[in-house]
Motif scaffolding. Structure first.
Motif, PDB file in Angstrom:
ATOM      1  N   ARG A 243       0.529  -0.996  -0.387  1.00 15.22           N
ATOM      2  CA  ARG A 243      -0.076  -0.450   0.409  1.00 15.22           C
ATOM      3  C   ARG A 243       1.167   1.435   0.013  1.00 15.22           C
ATOM      4  O   ARG A 243       0.450   2.475  -0.576  1.00 15.22           O
ATOM      5  N   ARG A 244       2.208   1.171  -0.201  1.00 15.74           N
ATOM      6  CA  ARG A 244       3.138   2.104  -0.251  1.00 15.74           C
ATOM      7  C   ARG A 244       2.808   2.958  -1.729  1.00 15.74           C
ATOM      8  O   ARG A 244       3.045   2.373  -2.530  1.00 15.74           O
ATOM      9  N   GLN A 245       2.992   4.074  -1.619  1.00 17.27           N
ATOM     10  CA  GLN A 245       3.033   4.924  -2.847  1.00 17.27           C
ATOM     11  C   GLN A 245       4.447   4.511  -3.063  1.00 17.27           C
ATOM     12  O   GLN A 245       5.768   4.855  -2.200  1.00 17.27           O
ATOM     13  N   ASP A 246       4.753   3.611  -4.697  1.00 18.97           N
ATOM     14  CA  ASP A 246       6.068   3.502  -5.378  1.00 18.97           C
ATOM     15  C   ASP A 246       6.832   4.893  -5.276  1.00 18.97           C
ATOM     16  O   ASP A 246       7.141   6.064  -5.598  1.00 18.97           O
ATOM     17  N   ARG A 247       7.939   4.873  -5.240  1.00 19.00           N
ATOM     18  CA  ARG A 247       8.986   5.889  -5.001  1.00 19.00           C
ATOM     19  C   ARG A 247       9.800   5.902  -6.213  1.00 19.00           C
ATOM     20  O   ARG A 247      10.171   4.577  -6.839  1.00 19.00           O
ATOM     21  N   THR A 248      10.295   7.089  -7.119  1.00 16.51           N
ATOM     22  CA  THR A 248      11.300   6.192  -7.986  1.00 16.51           C
ATOM     23  C   THR A 248      12.180   5.834  -7.847  1.00 16.51           C
ATOM     24  O   THR A 248      12.764   5.155  -8.816  1.00 16.51           O
ATOM     25  N   SER A 249      13.050   5.886  -6.808  1.00 14.10           N
ATOM     26  CA  SER A 249      14.486   4.667  -6.609  1.00 14.10           C
ATOM     27  C   SER A 249      13.611   3.583  -6.468  1.00 14.10           C
ATOM     28  O   SER A 249      14.000   2.695  -6.951  1.00 14.10           O
ATOM     29  N   HIS A 250      12.400   3.180  -6.428  1.00 14.76           N
ATOM     30  CA  HIS A 250      12.165   1.858  -6.255  1.00 14.76           C
ATOM     31  C   HIS A 250      11.771   1.521  -7.265  1.00 14.76           C
ATOM     32  O   HIS A 250      11.941   0.576  -7.946  1.00 14.76           O
ATOM     33  N   LEU A 251      11.050   1.990  -8.264  1.00 16.62           N
ATOM     34  CA  LEU A 251      10.831   2.174  -9.763  1.00 16.62           C
ATOM     35  C   LEU A 251      12.633   1.469 -10.644  1.00 16.62           C
ATOM     36  O   LEU A 251      11.933   0.492 -11.234  1.00 16.62           O
ATOM     37  N   VAL A 252      13.116   2.367  -9.804  1.00 13.86           N
ATOM     38  CA  VAL A 252      13.914   1.693 -10.855  1.00 13.86           C
ATOM     39  C   VAL A 252      15.440   0.999 -10.548  1.00 13.86           C
ATOM     40  O   VAL A 252      15.782   0.268 -11.141  1.00 13.86           O
ATOM     41  N   LEU A 272      10.231   3.237 -17.801  1.00 12.59           N
ATOM     42  CA  LEU A 272       9.284   3.983 -17.150  1.00 12.59           C
ATOM     43  C   LEU A 272       8.767   4.925 -17.693  1.00 12.59           C
ATOM     44  O   LEU A 272       7.395   5.765 -17.538  1.00 12.59           O
ATOM     45  N   GLY A 273       8.730   5.502 -18.873  1.00 15.77           N
ATOM     46  CA  GLY A 273       8.133   6.049 -19.873  1.00 15.77           C
ATOM     47  C   GLY A 273       8.646   7.321 -19.934  1.00 15.77           C
ATOM     48  O   GLY A 273       7.956   8.519 -19.329  1.00 15.77           O
ATOM     49  N   LEU A 274      10.267   7.322 -19.162  1.00 14.84           N
ATOM     50  CA  LEU A 274      10.396   9.158 -18.788  1.00 14.84           C
ATOM     51  C   LEU A 274      11.490   8.967 -20.300  1.00 14.84           C
ATOM     52  O   LEU A 274      12.433   8.836 -20.569  1.00 14.84           O
ATOM     53  N   THR A 275      12.384  10.491 -19.711  1.00 18.59           N
ATOM     54  CA  THR A 275      13.390  10.653 -20.392  1.00 18.59           C
ATOM     55  C   THR A 275      14.583  10.840 -19.495  1.00 18.59           C
ATOM     56  O   THR A 275      14.360  10.914 -18.318  1.00 18.59           O
ATOM     57  N   ALA A 276      15.666  10.560 -19.596  1.00 17.74           N
ATOM     58  CA  ALA A 276      17.027  10.806 -19.364  1.00 17.74           C
ATOM     59  C   ALA A 276      16.993  11.864 -18.211  1.00 17.74           C
ATOM     60  O   ALA A 276      17.562  11.021 -16.589  1.00 17.74           O
ATOM     61  N   ARG A 277      16.626  12.904 -18.241  1.00 19.79           N
ATOM     62  CA  ARG A 277      16.828  13.809 -17.775  1.00 19.79           C
ATOM     63  C   ARG A 277      15.413  13.839 -16.345  1.00 19.79           C
ATOM     64  O   ARG A 277      15.744  14.433 -15.302  1.00 19.79           O
ATOM     65  N   THR A 278      14.689  13.205 -17.093  1.00 20.77           N
ATOM     66  CA  THR A 278      13.237  13.587 -15.926  1.00 20.77           C
ATOM     67  C   THR A 278      13.966  12.390 -14.667  1.00 20.77           C
ATOM     68  O   THR A 278      13.633  13.001 -13.683  1.00 20.77           O
ATOM     69  N   LEU A 279      14.153  11.917 -15.193  1.00 21.75           N
ATOM     70  CA  LEU A 279      14.493  10.206 -14.066  1.00 21.75           C
ATOM     71  C   LEU A 279      15.635  10.554 -13.511  1.00 21.75           C
ATOM     72  O   LEU A 279      15.402  10.548 -12.093  1.00 21.75           O
ATOM     73  N   SER A 280      16.418  11.135 -14.156  1.00 20.58           N
ATOM     74  CA  SER A 280      17.744  12.208 -12.925  1.00 20.58           C
ATOM     75  C   SER A 280      17.296  12.690 -11.944  1.00 20.58           C
ATOM     76  O   SER A 280      17.915  13.052 -11.092  1.00 20.58           O
ATOM     77  N   GLU A 286      15.185  13.085  -4.289  1.00 18.94           N
ATOM     78  CA  GLU A 286      14.816  12.190  -3.362  1.00 18.94           C
ATOM     79  C   GLU A 286      16.373  11.404  -2.558  1.00 18.94           C
ATOM     80  O   GLU A 286      16.673  10.986  -2.011  1.00 18.94           O
ATOM     81  N   GLY A 287      17.454  12.401  -3.614  1.00 20.10           N
ATOM     82  CA  GLY A 287      18.393  12.142  -2.894  1.00 20.10           C
ATOM     83  C   GLY A 287      18.953  11.320  -3.291  1.00 20.10           C
ATOM     84  O   GLY A 287      20.053  10.582  -2.192  1.00 20.10           O
ATOM     85  N   VAL A 288      18.724  10.759  -4.350  1.00 18.13           N
ATOM     86  CA  VAL A 288      19.803   9.051  -4.623  1.00 18.13           C
ATOM     87  C   VAL A 288      20.021   9.012  -6.743  1.00 18.13           C
ATOM     88  O   VAL A 288      19.425  10.520  -7.213  1.00 18.13           O
ATOM     89  N   ARG A 289      21.503   9.057  -6.981  1.00 19.09           N
ATOM     90  CA  ARG A 289      21.489   9.496  -7.676  1.00 19.09           C
ATOM     91  C   ARG A 289      21.272   7.606  -8.741  1.00 19.09           C
ATOM     92  O   ARG A 289      21.901   7.025  -7.680  1.00 19.09           O
ATOM     93  N   PHE A 290      21.246   8.480 -10.185  1.00 21.16           N
ATOM     94  CA  PHE A 290      21.122   6.821 -10.837  1.00 21.16           C
ATOM     95  C   PHE A 290      22.229   5.956 -10.628  1.00 21.16           C
ATOM     96  O   PHE A 290      22.008   4.591 -10.397  1.00 21.16           O
TER      97      PHE A 290
END
Length: 346
Positions: A243-252, A272-280, A286-290
């Motif tokens: 039931r948590r909302q997905d964080r981008t870091s979880h998806l990645v 994920l249907g995003l551009t690399a810039r948007t994902l970064s 979220e304080g995370v680097r790819f």
């Protein structure tokens, strides 16, 4: 006709649900040899749903997928017939862990009620009511899509898969009386699953699975209070994650673990249907680097190779996609604090 009494009612539609239900449909299409990736693309869903059953999907996006499914793969039958075909062919054990727990329930009512409590783990678009009269017992399905096509499809799919569950886990329970549908009153040429054809009635007042008296209280041959409670508690422990909302870091992270070889920023963004810039940018918020997520997943996989294979560190480096062994060693040390050689000798 005697008075209808409702025992329990629940709406199984949630604003978001996991991609698991879509993957069940794709499983059926794979068996037919259909191009599932094209269906996902045409439905405007991210490619990541193909590899990530835990991905959160908007209910509106899921319904667009179903509409597209009916327009393409099932265009030669009515929506109700498509729903019956899919529901009847579904292996209900795929709805684990609910089905694993429900088969040990102390009664059919208790077992089927499990599905009402965890809508994230199923595919329903219905409000479901369990009830009874003086003569019989029933499960009523009221579709909540507000779309005539999807309403008929959803009711048929959910009813047929529910009946499949009953046959699969409660084979000694009283057999159903009928499956009643509000739809397809005037359809004459039907494509129906053989095992359901004798039960089906169309153009009725409600969408109901009608059962003889005593069905709710029937005790399955697999009933076990200890096993039921144990598995029920296991599901409850999973709920905060479900039931948590997905964080981008979880998806990645889930995409990096699913893809082989471990993917680049551009590849994951595309999934994920995003551009690399948007994902970064979202990861930065979220304080995370790819690259940190990539290193963590790569090192986790490297540990498996080191511990469970005879591959050299140079070969492992190549398999994981590092440019040269030194880059692999540096990444491993960043994550673990030690070199691959030191970790291997532990």
């Amino acid at each position: 006709m005697s008075e209808r009494r409702i025992i329990r009612i629940e709406n199984l539609v949630t604003p978001k649900r996991r991609a698991f239900g879509i993957l069940l449909h794709l499983h059926e299409l794979d068996r037919k040899g259909s191009d599932t990736s094209a269906l996902i693309r045409d439905s405007n869903l991210p490619a990541a749903v193909m590899s990530d059953p835990d991905m959160l999907i908007d209910i509106a996006a899921e319904r667009r997928f179903l509409q597209r499914l009916l327009e393409t793969e099932y265009s030669d039958v009515t929506p109700l017939e498509a729903g019956l075909a899919i529901g009847a062919s579904t292996d209900i054990s795929m709805f684990a862990p609910i089905s694993n727990a429900a088969k040990f329930a102390g009664s059919c009512l208790e077992g089927l009620s499990m599905f009402l409590r965890f809508p994230e783990l199923i595919w329903s678009n219905c409000c479901v009511a369990f009830g009874e009269t003086d003569e019989e017992e029933f499960i009523e399905f009221v579709p909540e899509t507000r779309n005539e096509t999807l309403d008929a499809f959803s009711a048929a799919r959910d009813m047929a898969s529910t009946l499949g569950f009953i046959h699969g886990f409660y084979p000694d329970a009283p057999p159903p009386l009928s499956m009643d549908f509000q739809y397809d009153r005037d359809v004459t040429n039907r494509h129906l699953p053989d095992r359901l054809s004798g039960l089906l009635r169309f153009g009725r007042g409600r969408n109901e699975l009608r059962m003889p008296k005593g069905f709710w209280t029937h005790r399955p041959i697999t009933a076990s209070a200890a096993m039921f409670r144990s598995l029920e508690m296991a599901i409850m422990r999973q709920l905060p994650v479900l039931r948590r909302q997905d964080r981008t870091s979880h998806l990645v992270t889930r995409q990096l673990r699913a893809l082989e070889p471990i993917a680049s920023l551009e590849t994951v963004a595309g999934q994920l249907g995003l551009t690399a810039r948007t994902l970064s940018r979202r990861l930065a918020d979220e304080g995370v680097r790819f690259s940190a997520l990539q290193d963590e997943v790569m090192v986790g996989r490297a540990k498996l190779y080191i511990r469970h294979s005879d591959l050299s560190l140079s070969q492992i480096s190549d398999i994981l996609g590092y440019s040269e062994p030194g880059a692999f060693t540096r990444a491993f040390k960043r994550v673990t604090g030690v070199s691959p050689k030191s970790w291997e000798c532990r």
